[in-house]
Design a protein around this motif. Structure first.
Motif: not given
Length: 191
Positions: A37, A92-94, A96, A128, A130
């Protein structure tokens, strides 16, 4: 690539392997220091790190796409993209974001034996959003709404723009014939 067949247009970004024929493929596992992450990154490190630095210690089948962006504090955004894939794991798309505000001049405090410590006079906060996603053999849309706000240092919500922000899409391909297509990536303010 005739297999892409994107929903719009004729092109899409493809991630996969191109290995020399007959060469063995070895997947090296992640080291204990790797955090998928990026949560282990403290303060500004995650924003200033390159993709290579961010991927240090990752398993050898880990892919990372990242882009620094500028975001308005208090706005709601929608991150969306089209995806299609095979043998994709841990996708995963995040997004931040971080803000800092200087409240006054920093102070230098002298300690024993000539030691000097800088006491910063500023507030800093980050957050963030996610979301995991799956890729199948047909095109599908991934979409995530999020609001740029700060919980710990609420005074930062009065500022106009983030100091730093980034978008990351990460995933692993579980076999040599695995692939992932991405298309039509958008980060759009709502309202």
């Amino acid at each position: 690539d005739p297999g892409a067949q994107p929903v719009e247009g004729t092109r899409a970004l493809k991630f996969g392997y191109t290995a020399p024929p007959g060469s063995p493929r070895v997947v090296l596992p992640a080291t204990s220091a790797f955090d998928r992450t990026g949560g282990q990154e403290s303060g500004y490190a995650i924003y200033s790190a390159s993709g290579e630095q961010r991927s240090t210690g990752a398993p050898s089948n880990f892919f990372l796409l990242r882009q620094n962006v500028q975001l308005e504090i208090g706005k709601t955004y929608k991150l969306s993209f089209q995806t299609k894939g095979n043998k994709v794991a841990n996708a995963t798309c995040t997004v931040s974001w971080l803000a800092r505000k200087q409240l006054g001049e920093d102070r230098l405090v002298r300690g024993e034996r000539g030691a000097v410590e800088r006491i910063r006079n500023r507030i800093v906060d980050s957050d963030r959003s996610s979301s995991d996603f799956r890729a199948s053999g047909t095109w599908s849309t991934v979409s995530k709404d999020f609001k740029i706000a700060f919980k710990n240092q609420r005074d930062l919500n009065k500022e106009k723009l983030t100091s730093d922000a980034l978008v990351e899409i990460s995933f692993e391909l579980t076999d040599t014939d695995g692939f992932l297509y991405l298309d039509d990536l958008k980060l759009v303010p709502q309202g």
